[in-house]
Design a protein around this motif. Structure first.
Motif, PDB file in Angstrom:
ATOM      1  N   LYS A   1       0.817  -1.222   0.000  1.00 25.50           N
ATOM      2  CA  LYS A   1       0.000   0.000   0.000  1.00 25.50           C
ATOM      3  C   LYS A   1       0.847   1.267   0.000  1.00 25.50           C
ATOM      4  CE  LYS A   1      -3.597   2.388   2.674  1.00 25.50           C
ATOM      5  NZ  LYS A   1      -4.545   2.277   3.816  1.00 25.50           N
ATOM      6  N   TYR A   2       1.942   1.255   0.775  1.00 19.20           N
ATOM      7  CA  TYR A   2       2.714   2.478   0.972  1.00 19.20           C
ATOM      8  C   TYR A   2       3.990   2.548   0.128  1.00 19.20           C
ATOM      9  CZ  TYR A   2      -0.378   3.688   4.808  1.00 19.20           C
ATOM     10  OH  TYR A   2      -1.479   4.026   5.551  1.00 19.20           O
ATOM     11  N   ASN A   3       4.164   1.619  -0.788  1.00 20.62           N
ATOM     12  CA  ASN A   3       5.344   1.660  -1.658  1.00 20.62           C
ATOM     13  C   ASN A   3       5.100   2.614  -2.822  1.00 20.62           C
ATOM     14  OD1 ASN A   3       7.915   1.033  -2.539  1.00 20.62           O
ATOM     15  ND2 ASN A   3       7.234  -0.711  -3.760  1.00 20.62           N
ATOM     16  N   VAL A   4       5.235   3.882  -2.523  1.00 18.02           N
ATOM     17  CA  VAL A   4       5.001   4.958  -3.489  1.00 18.02           C
ATOM     18  C   VAL A   4       6.238   5.861  -3.528  1.00 18.02           C
ATOM     19  CG1 VAL A   4       2.495   4.920  -3.161  1.00 18.02           C
ATOM     20  CG2 VAL A   4       3.918   6.390  -1.706  1.00 18.02           C
ATOM     21  N   PRO A   5       6.391   6.679  -4.578  1.00 23.60           N
ATOM     22  CA  PRO A   5       7.537   7.606  -4.601  1.00 23.60           C
ATOM     23  C   PRO A   5       7.455   8.612  -3.459  1.00 23.60           C
ATOM     24  CG  PRO A   5       6.547   7.390  -6.792  1.00 23.60           C
ATOM     25  CD  PRO A   5       5.595   6.750  -5.822  1.00 23.60           C
ATOM     26  N   VAL A   6       8.503   8.654  -2.648  1.00 24.71           N
ATOM     27  CA  VAL A   6       8.520   9.519  -1.462  1.00 24.71           C
ATOM     28  C   VAL A   6       9.931  10.083  -1.286  1.00 24.71           C
ATOM     29  CG1 VAL A   6       7.882   9.689   0.972  1.00 24.71           C
ATOM     30  CG2 VAL A   6       6.950   7.841  -0.398  1.00 24.71           C
ATOM     31  N   PRO A   7      10.060  11.341  -0.851  1.00 24.85           N
ATOM     32  CA  PRO A   7      11.403  11.872  -0.555  1.00 24.85           C
ATOM     33  C   PRO A   7      12.074  11.111   0.578  1.00 24.85           C
ATOM     34  CG  PRO A   7       9.782  13.653  -0.713  1.00 24.85           C
ATOM     35  CD  PRO A   7       9.016  12.372  -0.698  1.00 24.85           C
ATOM     36  N   ARG A   8      13.414  11.180   0.632  1.00 17.23           N
ATOM     37  CA  ARG A   8      14.165  10.551   1.724  1.00 17.23           C
ATOM     38  C   ARG A   8      14.294  11.473   2.939  1.00 17.23           C
ATOM     39  NH1 ARG A   8      17.142   5.816   0.498  1.00 17.23           N
ATOM     40  NH2 ARG A   8      16.931   5.207  -1.673  1.00 17.23           N
ATOM     41  N   TYR A   9      13.935  12.727   2.789  1.00 15.09           N
ATOM     42  CA  TYR A   9      13.898  13.690   3.883  1.00 15.09           C
ATOM     43  C   TYR A   9      15.218  13.829   4.623  1.00 15.09           C
ATOM     44  CZ  TYR A   9       8.963  14.053   2.882  1.00 15.09           C
ATOM     45  OH  TYR A   9       7.772  14.263   2.222  1.00 15.09           O
TER      46      TYR A   9
ATOM     47  N   SER B   1      25.163  22.754   1.511  1.00 15.86           N
ATOM     48  CA  SER B   1      25.389  23.369   2.813  1.00 15.86           C
ATOM     49  C   SER B   1      24.053  23.683   3.471  1.00 15.86           C
ATOM     50  CB  SER B   1      26.196  24.659   2.670  1.00 15.86           C
ATOM     51  OG  SER B   1      27.470  24.417   2.118  1.00 15.86           O
ATOM     52  N   ASP B   2      24.082  23.787   4.795  1.00 15.50           N
ATOM     53  CA  ASP B   2      22.873  24.005   5.583  1.00 15.50           C
ATOM     54  C   ASP B   2      23.223  24.919   6.747  1.00 15.50           C
ATOM     55  OD1 ASP B   2      20.658  23.870   7.240  1.00 15.50           O
ATOM     56  OD2 ASP B   2      20.725  21.695   7.512  1.00 15.50           O
ATOM     57  N   SER B   3      22.634  26.103   6.766  1.00  9.80           N
ATOM     58  CA  SER B   3      22.866  27.029   7.878  1.00  9.80           C
ATOM     59  C   SER B   3      21.768  26.915   8.938  1.00  9.80           C
ATOM     60  CB  SER B   3      22.913  28.474   7.364  1.00  9.80           C
ATOM     61  OG  SER B   3      21.613  28.890   6.955  1.00  9.80           O
ATOM     62  N   TRP B   4      20.855  25.998   8.750  1.00 14.66           N
ATOM     63  CA  TRP B   4      19.627  25.805   9.499  1.00 14.66           C
ATOM     64  C   TRP B   4      18.523  26.727   8.989  1.00 14.66           C
ATOM     65  CZ3 TRP B   4      17.703  21.941  12.029  1.00 14.66           C
ATOM     66  CH2 TRP B   4      16.498  22.100  12.734  1.00 14.66           C
TER      67      TRP B   4
ATOM     68  N   ASN C   1       9.184  30.687   8.267  1.00 16.23           N
ATOM     69  CA  ASN C   1       8.838  30.234   9.614  1.00 16.23           C
ATOM     70  C   ASN C   1       8.065  28.922   9.564  1.00 16.23           C
ATOM     71  OD1 ASN C   1      10.088  32.372  10.940  1.00 16.23           O
ATOM     72  ND2 ASN C   1       8.264  33.662  10.854  1.00 16.23           N
ATOM     73  N   ASP C   2       7.168  28.778   8.573  1.00 13.90           N
ATOM     74  CA  ASP C   2       6.434  27.520   8.418  1.00 13.90           C
ATOM     75  C   ASP C   2       7.382  26.381   8.068  1.00 13.90           C
ATOM     76  OD1 ASP C   2       4.011  28.647   9.025  1.00 13.90           O
ATOM     77  OD2 ASP C   2       3.355  28.879   6.948  1.00 13.90           O
ATOM     78  N   ASP C   3       8.358  26.653   7.183  1.00 12.43           N
ATOM     79  CA  ASP C   3       9.352  25.630   6.837  1.00 12.43           C
ATOM     80  C   ASP C   3      10.086  25.137   8.079  1.00 12.43           C
ATOM     81  OD1 ASP C   3       8.839  25.776   4.094  1.00 12.43           O
ATOM     82  OD2 ASP C   3      10.445  27.230   3.740  1.00 12.43           O
ATOM     83  N   LEU C   4      10.488  26.079   8.934  1.00 13.33           N
ATOM     84  CA  LEU C   4      11.245  25.718  10.133  1.00 13.33           C
ATOM     85  C   LEU C   4      10.415  24.855  11.081  1.00 13.33           C
ATOM     86  CD1 LEU C   4      13.031  29.128  10.752  1.00 13.33           C
ATOM     87  CD2 LEU C   4      14.166  26.972  10.196  1.00 13.33           C
ATOM     88  N   GLN C   5       9.129  25.161  11.186  1.00 12.70           N
ATOM     89  CA  GLN C   5       8.257  24.377  12.048  1.00 12.70           C
ATOM     90  C   GLN C   5       8.102  22.953  11.502  1.00 12.70           C
ATOM     91  OE1 GLN C   5       4.227  25.803  12.282  1.00 12.70           O
ATOM     92  NE2 GLN C   5       3.634  24.358  13.880  1.00 12.70           N
ATOM     93  N   ILE C   6       7.854  22.858  10.207  1.00 16.83           N
ATOM     94  CA  ILE C   6       7.677  21.534   9.599  1.00 16.83           C
ATOM     95  C   ILE C   6       8.989  20.758   9.638  1.00 16.83           C
ATOM     96  CG2 ILE C   6       7.151  20.338   7.431  1.00 16.83           C
ATOM     97  CD1 ILE C   6       5.258  22.759   6.843  1.00 16.83           C
ATOM     98  N   ARG C   7      10.101  21.457   9.421  1.00 14.64           N
ATOM     99  CA  ARG C   7      11.409  20.795   9.478  1.00 14.64           C
ATOM    100  C   ARG C   7      11.616  20.144  10.842  1.00 14.64           C
ATOM    101  NH1 ARG C   7      17.541  23.366   8.623  1.00 14.64           N
ATOM    102  NH2 ARG C   7      18.473  21.329   8.283  1.00 14.64           N
TER     103      ARG C   7
ATOM    104  N   HIS D   1       9.332  19.003  12.903  1.00 20.81           N
ATOM    105  CA  HIS D   1       8.491  17.808  13.008  1.00 20.81           C
ATOM    106  C   HIS D   1       9.117  16.636  12.243  1.00 20.81           C
ATOM    107  CE1 HIS D   1       5.273  19.676  15.190  1.00 20.81           C
ATOM    108  NE2 HIS D   1       4.992  20.547  14.228  1.00 20.81           N
ATOM    109  N   ILE D   2       9.593  16.889  11.035  1.00 22.83           N
ATOM    110  CA  ILE D   2      10.157  15.825  10.216  1.00 22.83           C
ATOM    111  C   ILE D   2      11.438  15.291  10.840  1.00 22.83           C
ATOM    112  CG2 ILE D   2      11.304  15.393   7.988  1.00 22.83           C
ATOM    113  CD1 ILE D   2       9.072  17.006   6.674  1.00 22.83           C
ATOM    114  N   LEU D   3      12.278  16.167  11.356  1.00 24.42           N
ATOM    115  CA  LEU D   3      13.504  15.719  12.028  1.00 24.42           C
ATOM    116  C   LEU D   3      13.185  14.869  13.257  1.00 24.42           C
ATOM    117  CD1 LEU D   3      16.151  18.606  12.084  1.00 24.42           C
ATOM    118  CD2 LEU D   3      16.503  16.251  11.337  1.00 24.42           C
ATOM    119  N   ASP D   4      12.208  15.292  14.041  1.00 28.17           N
ATOM    120  CA  ASP D   4      11.856  14.536  15.238  1.00 28.17           C
ATOM    121  C   ASP D   4      11.310  13.155  14.877  1.00 28.17           C
ATOM    122  OD1 ASP D   4      12.689  16.505  16.941  1.00 28.17           O
ATOM    123  OD2 ASP D   4      10.693  17.305  17.365  1.00 28.17           O
ATOM    124  N   ILE D   5      10.516  13.080  13.823  1.00 27.86           N
ATOM    125  CA  ILE D   5       9.989  11.781  13.399  1.00 27.86           C
ATOM    126  C   ILE D   5      11.124  10.889  12.914  1.00 27.86           C
ATOM    127  CG2 ILE D   5       8.572  10.635  11.639  1.00 27.86           C
ATOM    128  CD1 ILE D   5       6.710  13.149  11.818  1.00 27.86           C
ATOM    129  N   MET D   6      12.032  11.441  12.130  1.00 26.66           N
ATOM    130  CA  MET D   6      13.137  10.662  11.588  1.00 26.66           C
ATOM    131  C   MET D   6      14.123  10.203  12.667  1.00 26.66           C
ATOM    132  SD  MET D   6      13.384   9.890   8.398  1.00 26.66           S
ATOM    133  CE  MET D   6      12.776  10.249   6.759  1.00 26.66           C
TER     134      MET D   6
END
Length: 455
Positions: free
Chosen positions: A11-19, A333-336, A368-374, A376-381
Motif C-alpha cells: 500500500k505504501y510503496n510509493v515515490p517519497v522523498p528521503r527527507y 550546505s545548511d545554515s539551518w 517560519n512555516d518551513d522551520l516548524q515543519i522541518r 516535526h520531520i527531524l523529530d519523526i526521523m
C-alpha cells in the motif's frame, strides 16, 4: 505480523522523498535565494552557534576510476590522478572564502569526506587537503572525523595518514558480495579486500567502522543477500547502513545499463528488506532511525538512546551542529535557516572558485512555516516522535493531522492531543509518515516522478 507488513508495504510503496532536508530539493524556492542571502545566513548561523556546538564540514571528492552503475552521487570518472592537486587547491580556496565570512576561528565538530571515492586521492594529497583545512580552525574536543572508502583501493597508508589527522570513523561501500550483482553494478571488491581493510583499520585504532549495503539491486536475490549478511556478520562492523536501491535512470543515466526487468519485483524487494533487517537484528544490531543499524557499543546507538540523534545531508549522526558547510563540486550546505548547493560540473566549480566567488548556484531560505515543519520531520526521523501545542494547531499542521488519520488506522502512528508517536511497524514507513507534513509537496504535487520508491 509478516502478513500485515506485506500488505502495508504494498500500500505504501510509493515515490517519497528521503527527507535529508525539508523542504526537499525539488521544492526549494529560488525566488528568495541568492548568494548574498546565503552569505548573510552563514554569518548569522556561525555567530549564533560556533562557540557552542561548533560547525560541520562535508568535503565532496568526486573522482572515481570507474562508474558504479547503481550510484546516484555526483562523480567524475577518470584514471588521471593529476586532477587531484588542482581540485584540492580549489577546495582550500573555497574554504578561505568561508573563513572570510566567519570573521572568527571556526571550531570543527564534524568533518566528513564523501564522494566519489575519497581514497582515489593519494594519502599525501589527503594530508595536504586536511592540513589546509585544520590550519585555520580549532578542533572541538568531541570532534568526529569520518571518510568513505572503496575497499579495492584503500591502503594501509590511507588509513594511517587519515588516522594521524584525527579520523576515527571509516565507511566502506560494500553493497553486495554476490558476483552477479557486483558485475552488473560494476562495483567489485572481494571479501578478502574488505577483511583486510577492516582488520588494518581496527589495528590502527579506528573506533567505528560502517558498511554500506543495498537491497533491491539488479540480479539480487534472497540467497545472495543472506550470504552477504552472513559474511558481514563475521566481520562485525560497528555500524551498517542498509539502504533501498533508488532506481532513477532519468537522473542517473548510468543506471540504464540495466532495466527494471533486471530488478527484484516490489514483492521480492520488500522480502529482501525484511529478511536483511531480521538478520541484522539477530546478529545483535539495533535499528537506528531509518536504514541504519548499530551495535550497542557504538556512539550512534548511544545517541539514539540519549535523544541526541540527528539527521542531515550526510545521513544520521550522533552530534548536531547548526551550521554545515559543504565544500567541493555539488556539495550542499545548511545554515539551518537556508540551504545552498554548489554548481554540479567540475569545470564551473573550478572557474568560480578561482575567480574568488562562492560556487553556489541554487538554494532556499526557510520560512517560519518551513522551520516548524522541518522540526516535526527531524523529530519523526530521529526520535519517532513529534509534539505540538494543541491550542495552536491551525493551518498546515491541521491538514497534516488529517493526512495522518489513515496511517493511524493502519497502525503506523499513534496520535494524541499533544503529539504523534511512531509504532513499531510504523518504523518501516518513516518516509510516508513525514510525507503527511510535507506542505510544499502537497501544494504542488509532481506531475512526473521525482523521488525513489518508499521500499
Amino acid at each position: 505480523m509478516e502478513e500485515k507488513y506485506n500488505a502495508l508495504a504494498d500500500k505504501y510503496n510509493v515515490p517519497v522523498p528521503r527527507y535529508t532536508s525539508y523542504p526537499t530539493m525539488p521544492y526549494w524556492d529560488g525566488t528568495t535565494f541568492d548568494c548574498t542571502s546565503w552569505e548573510d545566513s552563514v554569518r548569522f548561523s556561525f555567530e549564533e552557534s560556533n562557540s557552542g556546538s561548533g560547525i560541520s564540514l562535508y568535503i565532496h571528492l568526486p573522482f572515481c576510476e570507474s562508474l558504479c552503475t547503481y550510484c546516484g552521487c555526483n562523480t567524475r570518472i577518470t584514471k588521471n590522478h593529476r586532477v587531484e592537486e588542482p581540485y584540492i587547491d580549489a577546495v582550500l580556496k573555497e574554504w578561505a572564502l568561508y573563513l572570510q565570512l566567519f570573521g572568527d576561528i571556526p571550531i570543527i565538530r564534524e568533518l566528513h569526506l564523501g564522494g566519489g571515492t575519497p581514497t582515489f586521492f593519494s594519502p599525501e594529497n589527503l594530508r595536504l587537503l586536511i592540513s589546509g583545512i585544520l590550519n585555520h580552525a580549532w578542533i572541538h574536543p568531541q570532534a568526529e572525523f569520518s571518510f568513505e572508502a572503496h575497499p579495492g583501493n584503500t591502503t594501509a597508508n590511507h588509513l594511517q595518514t587519515l588516522f594521524d589527522l584525527g579520523f576515527r570513523r571509516l565507511s566502506l561501500g560494500i553493497q553486495d558480495f554476490d558476483p552477479r550483482v557486483q558485475f552488473i553494478i560494476n562495483r567489485h571488491q572481494s571479501v578478502e579486500q574488505v577483511r583486510t581493510v577492516t582488520t588494518q583499520a581496527r589495528s590502527i585504532g579506528y573506533t567505528s567502522i560502517n558498511f554500506d549495503l543495498i537491497y533491491g539491486l539488479p540480479h539480487q536475490n534472497l540467497e545472495g543477500l543472506i550470504n552477504t549478511m552472513n559474511i558481514v556478520a563475521g566481520l562485525k562492523p560497528d555500524r551498517i547502513a542498509f539502504y533501498s536501491y533508488a532506481h532513477v535512470p532519468w537522473i542517473k543515466p548510468g543506471q540504464r545499463r540495466f532495466t527494471e526487468a533486471d530488478l527484484p519485483t516490489p514483492e521480492e524487494k520488500s522480502k529482501l528488506q525484511e529478511i536483511g533487517r531480521s538478520l541484522l537484528l539477530s546478529y545483535g544490531y539495533h535499528e537506528i532511525g531509518m536504514d541504519h543499524f548499530a551495535l550497542p557499543a557504538d556512539a550512534l546507538f548511544a545517541a539514539e538512546m540519549g535523544g541526541r540523534l540527528h539527521r542531515n545531508f550526510m545521513g544520521y549522526t550522533e552530534q548536531h551542529t547548526q551550521l554545515l558547510v559543504g565544500l567541493g563540486v555539488s556539495s550542499i550546505s545548511d545554515s539551518w535557516y537556508a540551504f545552498a548547493q554548489n554548481v554540479k560540473t567540475l569545470e564551473e566549480y573550478l572557474s568560480l572558485v578561482n575567480q574568488g566567488e562562492l560556487p553556489v548556484f541554487k538554494g532556499h531560505v526557510l520560512s517560519n512555516d518551513d522551520l516548524q515543519i522541518r522540526r516535526h520531520i527531524l523529530d519523526i526521523m530521529c526520535k519517532q516522535y513529534t509534539g505540538w501545542n494543541a491550542a495552536l494547531i491551525a493551518g498546515e499542521l491541521s491538514e497534516a493531522l488529517k493526512r495522518l488519520e489513515p496511517l493511524e488506522e493502519d497502525g503506523l502512528v499513534s496520535l494524541s492531543e499533544h503529539g504523534l508517536r511512531v509504532t513499531e511497524i510504523g518504523k518501516h514507513f518513516l518516509r510516508n509518515i513525514c510525507l503527511c507534513f510535507d506542505t510544499r509537496l502537497w501544494a504542488d504535487k509532481p506531475a512526473t516522478r521525482l523521488f525513489s520508491m518508499a521500499i
